[in-house]
Write a protein that holds these residues in place. Structure first.
Motif, mmCIF file in Angstrom:
data_model
loop_
_atom_site.group_PDB
_atom_site.id
_atom_site.type_symbol
_atom_site.label_atom_id
_atom_site.label_comp_id
_atom_site.label_asym_id
_atom_site.label_seq_id
_atom_site.Cartn_x
_atom_site.Cartn_y
_atom_site.Cartn_z
ATOM 1 N N ASP A 154 2.610 10.778 -3.187
ATOM 2 C CA ASP A 154 3.038 10.177 -1.921
ATOM 3 C C ASP A 154 3.757 11.205 -1.065
ATOM 4 O O ASP A 154 4.773 10.911 -0.411
ATOM 5 C CB ASP A 154 3.925 8.954 -2.146
ATOM 6 C CG ASP A 154 4.187 8.202 -0.842
ATOM 7 O OD1 ASP A 154 3.306 8.238 0.033
ATOM 8 O OD2 ASP A 154 5.262 7.608 -0.703
ATOM 9 N N ASN A 236 4.444 5.915 1.918
ATOM 10 C CA ASN A 236 5.225 4.745 1.491
ATOM 11 C C ASN A 236 6.717 4.989 1.720
ATOM 12 O O ASN A 236 7.503 5.125 0.781
ATOM 13 C CB ASN A 236 4.949 4.442 0.011
ATOM 14 C CG ASN A 236 3.481 4.209 -0.254
ATOM 15 O OD1 ASN A 236 2.783 3.577 0.532
ATOM 16 N ND2 ASN A 236 2.992 4.728 -1.367
ATOM 17 N N SER A 249 5.481 6.807 -4.881
ATOM 18 C CA SER A 249 4.072 6.948 -5.230
ATOM 19 C C SER A 249 3.567 5.707 -5.950
ATOM 20 O O SER A 249 4.328 5.003 -6.631
ATOM 21 C CB SER A 249 3.868 8.178 -6.118
ATOM 22 O OG SER A 249 2.551 8.231 -6.624
ATOM 23 N N GLU A 250 2.273 5.439 -5.800
ATOM 24 C CA GLU A 250 1.663 4.340 -6.533
ATOM 25 C C GLU A 250 1.787 4.539 -8.035
ATOM 26 O O GLU A 250 1.828 3.566 -8.794
ATOM 27 C CB GLU A 250 0.191 4.198 -6.156
ATOM 28 C CG GLU A 250 -0.085 3.625 -4.780
ATOM 29 C CD GLU A 250 0.009 4.632 -3.674
ATOM 30 O OE1 GLU A 250 -0.221 4.269 -2.508
ATOM 31 O OE2 GLU A 250 0.326 5.802 -3.958
ATOM 32 N N THR A 253 4.802 2.903 -9.601
ATOM 33 C CA THR A 253 4.597 1.481 -9.854
ATOM 34 C C THR A 253 3.740 1.255 -11.089
ATOM 35 O O THR A 253 3.932 0.276 -11.817
ATOM 36 C CB THR A 253 3.937 0.828 -8.634
ATOM 37 O OG1 THR A 253 4.695 1.143 -7.456
ATOM 38 C CG2 THR A 253 3.834 -0.674 -8.785
ATOM 39 N N VAL A 351 -3.144 -1.873 -7.136
ATOM 40 C CA VAL A 351 -2.067 -1.081 -6.561
ATOM 41 C C VAL A 351 -2.617 -0.036 -5.599
ATOM 42 O O VAL A 351 -2.040 0.228 -4.532
ATOM 43 C CB VAL A 351 -1.237 -0.408 -7.680
ATOM 44 C CG1 VAL A 351 -0.229 0.567 -7.099
ATOM 45 C CG2 VAL A 351 -0.528 -1.468 -8.509
ATOM 46 N N TYR A 352 -3.756 0.548 -5.933
ATOM 47 C CA TYR A 352 -4.392 1.538 -5.058
ATOM 48 C C TYR A 352 -5.292 0.897 -4.005
ATOM 49 O O TYR A 352 -5.930 1.604 -3.233
ATOM 50 C CB TYR A 352 -5.205 2.534 -5.881
ATOM 51 C CG TYR A 352 -4.404 3.716 -6.357
ATOM 52 C CD1 TYR A 352 -4.074 4.750 -5.488
ATOM 53 C CD2 TYR A 352 -3.961 3.792 -7.667
ATOM 54 C CE1 TYR A 352 -3.340 5.835 -5.914
ATOM 55 C CE2 TYR A 352 -3.219 4.883 -8.109
ATOM 56 C CZ TYR A 352 -2.918 5.902 -7.223
ATOM 57 O OH TYR A 352 -2.183 6.985 -7.640
#
Length: 522
Positions: A154, A236, A249-250, A253, A351-352
């Protein structure tokens, strides 16, 4: 003091008024961790504060096969847009003059605009201006690098190099995991960087290694960047003061999900490679069998029945009689395990914001979203949710750091992002023509990009051709003026015929002569 003749008093008065204006315009809110009361000594904001995942860990997570599949899919999709296009309905990008939303859009470009657009296009595609054999990033290379960093960390970053005239010279992607925000962005530590103020600005970014700001091995200077020397993008963003300005960042998560996926695949891998669960047990029930006979039977069995890489090795024990105990009966737990792994994969894709079918995963319950024949709709939905935001984000970064510096009157725009299906668009335009909402000349200009020329252009449309034939016939046989002239000729001929008929009758001839003489023949 501002009215004094003393130069020193004037300078002090101006400095005081400048400071007063700055205090009035300054923001009162706090944007960074208030518990960080003292300087850490590093000189930059720590992205790992408050339990955030380090960039090094995110890098390693980005190499997991599931994440690679997701990220590489998006990278390839973005790369399809990294080529110049003059058709805004096709995938690609274009350079255009900034548009006023209240003015009519024109597709025509002047010769001067075409020269500027080509200049910007060449700069972007070649990574700036440099020698042919110099190491540089093409626009395709640049796009792949920064999109991959953005989807894993991210955070994307690229260095901007300027020439002596302060114009852009080149740009190149850098490792975003090494970029940090300097403490100069925090008012608590801003005074410590006043010695580095240049053109009214303080350095904002740095490159660090092993907890320290890096030193250039050639110039031996600290690797710090002013705002115009480094382009950075974070997707984000949040108002969380514990983030210190960094994004989320994804992969942060998905940290637990990735751990569970790896455990699941490791469990299955060990099942085949190490034989962690035997197929069964051989129990020799004869209590009088000698140890030598038992070992001989055990060796013979293992030599003929052992699996690949010693997998599923069968235990042999001594008992009363020979007995086979089966341990490999299938239960509903196998289905539960499969559903669990599928759930983890679906969560990763969620999530992506990508459809699992784009990665090659086909699940039966996918048809519940758009129906059995909804594959096309699912893919379009996936691109609208996941691909389009990435393109919009990348477009803003390129405009802010590059295109606006080359020419602020132009902008970089991705084309074909919101384009409808071409066949569907043609049907809509045809219905508009039939209902009289637009004219054929406007549709011609839309698809050809130029005005319609009736002398050289031909439109093969029945309604248009019928109209042209009617106009041609009207031109050949005359219009309203020609009809009036014909009526006059007919009236004149009828008058002549009447006069000829009267001339044969002496009485009528004398009467007509008297009328013309006294009343003018009216």
């Amino acid at each position: 003091m501002s009215r004094s003749d003393n130069l020193g008093d004037l300078v002090k008065a101006n400095l005081y008024m400048d400071n007063a204006n700055q205090r009035q315009d300054s923001v009162k809110a706090v944007f960074f961790n208030p518990d960080e009361a003292s300087d850490t000594g590093r000189g930059y904001k720590d992205p790992n504060f408050y339990g955030s995942m380090p960039f090094e860990v995110l890098r390693r997570m980005g190499d997991i096969f599931v994440i690679r599949a997701v990220v590489n899919t998006r990278v390839e999709q973005v790369q399809n847009f990294l080529h110049f296009s003059v058709d805004e309905q096709k995938e690609g990008y274009t350079i255009r003059r900034k548009r006023n939303p209240f003015e009519k859009v024109s597709a025509e470009r002047s010769r001067e605009d075409q020269i500027k657009i080509n200049y910007i296009r060449k700069f972007l595609e070649e990574g700036g201006f440099h020698d042919k054999w110099e190491s540089f990033d093409t626009f395709q290379d640049f796009g792949r690098k920064v999109v991959f960093d953005s989807l894993t960390l991210d955070q994307l970053a690229f260095e901007i190099v300027r020439d002596r005239s302060w114009n852009l010279a080149r740009y190149r992607a850098v490792d975003a995991s090494l970029i940090r925000f300097l403490d100069s962005i925090d008012p608590k530590f801003r005074e410590e960087f006043e010695q580095y103020r240049f053109k009214g600005y303080l350095p904002k970014y740095c490159m660090c290694w092993q907890g320290q700001i890096m030193e250039n091995p050639v110039t031996h200077e600290s690797v710090i960047f002013y705002p115009w020397e480094l382009g950075i993008g974070i997707r984000n963003k949040s108002t969380n003061i514990y983030k210190n300005g960094y994004g989320t960042s994804e992969l942060e998560t998905l940290s637990s999900v990735m751990t569970w996926i790896l455990w699941g695949f490791e469990y299955n891998g060990n099942y085949f490679s190490k034989g962690s669960q035997p197929k069964g047990i051989i129990n020799v029930k004869n209590p009088n069998i000698s140890p030598a006979s038992l070992n001989e039977f055990r060796q013979a069995w293992q030599q003929t029945m052992v699996g690949t890489s010693n997998s599923h090795r069968t235990p042999i024990i001594n008992g009363l009689d020979l007995q086979w105990v089966d341990l490999s009966k299938n239960t509903n737990r196998d289905m539960e395990f499969s559903e669990w792994v599928k759930f983890l994969l679906v969560m990763t894709c969620a999530v992506y914001r990508i459809d699992p079918s784009e990665l090659g995963f086909q699940f039966k319950d996918q048809t519940n979203i758009f129906g059995q024949a909804g594959q096309k709709e699912r893919l379009q939905h996936s691109k609208d949710k996941g691909l389009k935001p990435i393109l919009v984000f990348l477009q803003e970064v390129i405009n802010y750091y590059l295109v606006s510096e080359l020419d602020e009157d132009f902008e970089f725009v991705f084309t074909g992002v919101d384009a409808e299906d071409e066949g569907r668009q043609v049907e809509i335009d045809a219905k508009k023509i039939q209902n009289g909402m637009v004219c054929l000349e406007d549709i011609f200009e839309k698809y050809s990009g130029r005005k319609f020329n009736p002398e050289t252009d031909t439109i093969l449309n029945q309604s248009y051709q019928l109209q042209k034939q009617m106009q041609l016939q009207q031109a050949m046989y005359g219009g309203e003026a020609m009809n009036e002239e014909v009526d006059r000729q007919i009236a004149s001929e009828e008058k002549e015929d009447t006069q000829k008929s009267f001339s044969s009758n002496p009485i009528m001839d004398a009467a007509m002569s008297y009328i013309e003489k006294n009343w003018g023949g009216s």
